[in-house]
Every structure is written in structure tokens, then in C-alpha cells.
Design a protein around this motif. Structure first.
Motif, mmCIF file in Angstrom:
data_model
loop_
_atom_site.group_PDB
_atom_site.id
_atom_site.type_symbol
_atom_site.label_atom_id
_atom_site.label_comp_id
_atom_site.label_asym_id
_atom_site.label_seq_id
_atom_site.Cartn_x
_atom_site.Cartn_y
_atom_site.Cartn_z
ATOM 1 N N MET A 185 13.485 6.080 9.571
ATOM 2 C CA MET A 185 13.641 6.736 8.294
ATOM 3 C C MET A 185 12.922 5.890 7.238
ATOM 4 N N PRO A 186 12.049 6.498 6.439
ATOM 5 C CA PRO A 186 11.349 5.742 5.405
ATOM 6 C C PRO A 186 12.284 5.381 4.248
ATOM 7 N N ALA A 187 11.880 4.378 3.508
ATOM 8 C CA ALA A 187 12.683 3.937 2.362
ATOM 9 C C ALA A 187 12.725 5.011 1.281
ATOM 10 N N ASP A 188 13.865 5.111 0.594
ATOM 11 C CA ASP A 188 13.995 6.033 -0.536
ATOM 12 C C ASP A 188 13.295 5.477 -1.771
ATOM 13 N N GLN A 189 13.357 4.145 -1.911
ATOM 14 C CA GLN A 189 12.764 3.475 -3.064
ATOM 15 C C GLN A 189 12.160 2.158 -2.618
ATOM 16 N N VAL A 190 11.160 1.719 -3.357
ATOM 17 C CA VAL A 190 10.570 0.403 -3.135
ATOM 18 C C VAL A 190 10.705 -0.375 -4.426
ATOM 19 N N TRP A 191 11.342 -1.533 -4.340
ATOM 20 C CA TRP A 191 11.484 -2.430 -5.481
ATOM 21 C C TRP A 191 10.713 -3.702 -5.168
ATOM 22 N N VAL A 192 10.156 -4.300 -6.204
ATOM 23 C CA VAL A 192 9.414 -5.543 -6.058
ATOM 24 C C VAL A 192 10.176 -6.630 -6.807
ATOM 25 N N VAL A 193 10.401 -7.750 -6.145
ATOM 26 C CA VAL A 193 11.073 -8.882 -6.776
ATOM 27 C C VAL A 193 10.020 -9.703 -7.518
ATOM 28 N N VAL A 194 10.274 -9.952 -8.800
ATOM 29 C CA VAL A 194 9.319 -10.636 -9.657
ATOM 30 C C VAL A 194 9.996 -11.797 -10.376
ATOM 31 N N ASP A 195 9.299 -12.931 -10.441
ATOM 32 C CA ASP A 195 9.738 -14.079 -11.232
ATOM 33 C C ASP A 195 8.927 -14.069 -12.521
ATOM 34 N N PRO A 196 9.546 -13.740 -13.668
ATOM 35 C CA PRO A 196 8.812 -13.661 -14.928
ATOM 36 C C PRO A 196 8.188 -14.997 -15.357
ATOM 37 N N GLY A 206 0.187 -5.304 -7.838
ATOM 38 C CA GLY A 206 -0.856 -4.305 -7.629
ATOM 39 C C GLY A 206 -1.172 -4.115 -6.151
ATOM 40 N N ALA A 207 -1.170 -5.208 -5.399
ATOM 41 C CA ALA A 207 -1.430 -5.117 -3.954
ATOM 42 C C ALA A 207 -0.325 -4.330 -3.258
ATOM 43 N N VAL A 208 0.919 -4.569 -3.660
ATOM 44 C CA VAL A 208 2.030 -3.818 -3.070
ATOM 45 C C VAL A 208 1.928 -2.347 -3.460
ATOM 46 N N ALA A 209 1.665 -2.095 -4.754
ATOM 47 C CA ALA A 209 1.590 -0.721 -5.251
ATOM 48 C C ALA A 209 0.429 0.056 -4.627
ATOM 49 N N ALA A 210 -0.607 -0.638 -4.192
ATOM 50 C CA ALA A 210 -1.723 0.033 -3.529
ATOM 51 C C ALA A 210 -1.315 0.533 -2.148
ATOM 52 N N ALA A 211 -0.330 -0.124 -1.549
ATOM 53 C CA ALA A 211 0.135 0.270 -0.218
ATOM 54 C C ALA A 211 1.209 1.350 -0.278
ATOM 55 N N LEU A 212 2.088 1.275 -1.286
ATOM 56 C CA LEU A 212 3.139 2.261 -1.450
ATOM 57 C C LEU A 212 3.634 2.253 -2.879
ATOM 58 N N ALA A 226 10.703 0.199 -8.956
ATOM 59 C CA ALA A 226 11.377 -0.652 -9.935
ATOM 60 C C ALA A 226 11.114 -2.113 -9.631
ATOM 61 N N LEU A 227 11.435 -2.951 -10.629
ATOM 62 C CA LEU A 227 11.345 -4.400 -10.484
ATOM 63 C C LEU A 227 12.745 -4.991 -10.418
ATOM 64 N N ALA A 228 12.888 -6.029 -9.637
ATOM 65 C CA ALA A 228 14.091 -6.860 -9.634
ATOM 66 C C ALA A 228 13.633 -8.221 -10.144
ATOM 67 N N LEU A 229 14.234 -8.700 -11.234
ATOM 68 C CA LEU A 229 13.793 -9.937 -11.863
ATOM 69 C C LEU A 229 14.694 -11.107 -11.478
ATOM 70 N N VAL A 230 14.066 -12.199 -11.061
ATOM 71 C CA VAL A 230 14.788 -13.440 -10.753
ATOM 72 C C VAL A 230 14.167 -14.570 -11.571
ATOM 73 N N VAL A 233 6.675 -9.135 -18.056
ATOM 74 C CA VAL A 233 6.805 -8.177 -16.950
ATOM 75 C C VAL A 233 6.644 -6.743 -17.433
ATOM 76 N N ASN A 234 6.835 -6.497 -18.736
ATOM 77 C CA ASN A 234 6.654 -5.145 -19.270
ATOM 78 C C ASN A 234 5.208 -4.686 -19.144
ATOM 79 N N GLU A 235 4.277 -5.624 -19.058
ATOM 80 C CA GLU A 235 2.868 -5.277 -18.905
ATOM 81 C C GLU A 235 2.600 -4.591 -17.561
ATOM 82 N N LEU A 236 3.500 -4.748 -16.602
ATOM 83 C CA LEU A 236 3.336 -4.111 -15.294
ATOM 84 C C LEU A 236 3.587 -2.604 -15.361
#
Length: 69
Positions: free
Chosen positions: A1-12, A24-30, A34-38, A49-52
Motif C-alpha cells: 500500500m502506498p503512503a497517504d502522505q510524505v513528510w520531510v524532516v527538516v532542521d531549520p 527538492g531532490a525528494v520532491a522530484a521523486a514524490l 508537509a515538513l516536520a521541523l527538528v 523553512v518558509n522559503e520551501l
């Protein structure tokens, strides 16, 4: 079963250009939903991170007090 959502973990605290390239590399694949910030408290400019132009879905928060081990 494919994922319902893809989130990227980002360190600001990382350089915005490096983060944009990696996301961008991740977004080119799928599509990224949303972002998860750590590590938010480790930078004086977390808003870069808002620039993304991807919604922030989760922000890591530090506990009010350190747990007793």
C-alpha cells in the motif's frame, strides 16, 4: 500500500540552500505534503523553512523540564 502522505524532516539550522536542494531532490521523486521541523531552538532564523513553500505539519518542542533518569 502506498503512503497517504510524505513528510520531510527538516532542521531549520541548516543552510537554506542545502535544505532546499535536499527537499527538492525528494520532491522530484514524490510529492511532499508537509515538513516536520527538528532543532528549531538551535537557530536564530527558523523562518527560512518558509522559503520551501511546503506547509509545516509538526514542530519538535523541547520538554519544559529534563526527565529524571
Amino acid at each position: 500500500m502506498p503512503a497517504d502522505q510524505v513528510w520531510v524532516v527538516v532542521d531549520p539550522g541548516r543552510k537554506p540552500e542545502d535544505t532546499a536542494r535536499w527537499v527538492g531532490a525528494v520532491a522530484a521523486a514524490l510529492p511532499v505534503d508537509a515538513l516536520a521541523l527538528v532543532g528549531l531552538t538551535g537557530t536564530a532564523s527558523p523562518a527560512t523553512v518558509n522559503e520551501l513553500r511546503i506547509p509545516v505539519g509538526w514542530i519538535e518542542t523541547a520538554p519544559a523540564t529534563a526527565p529524571t533518569l
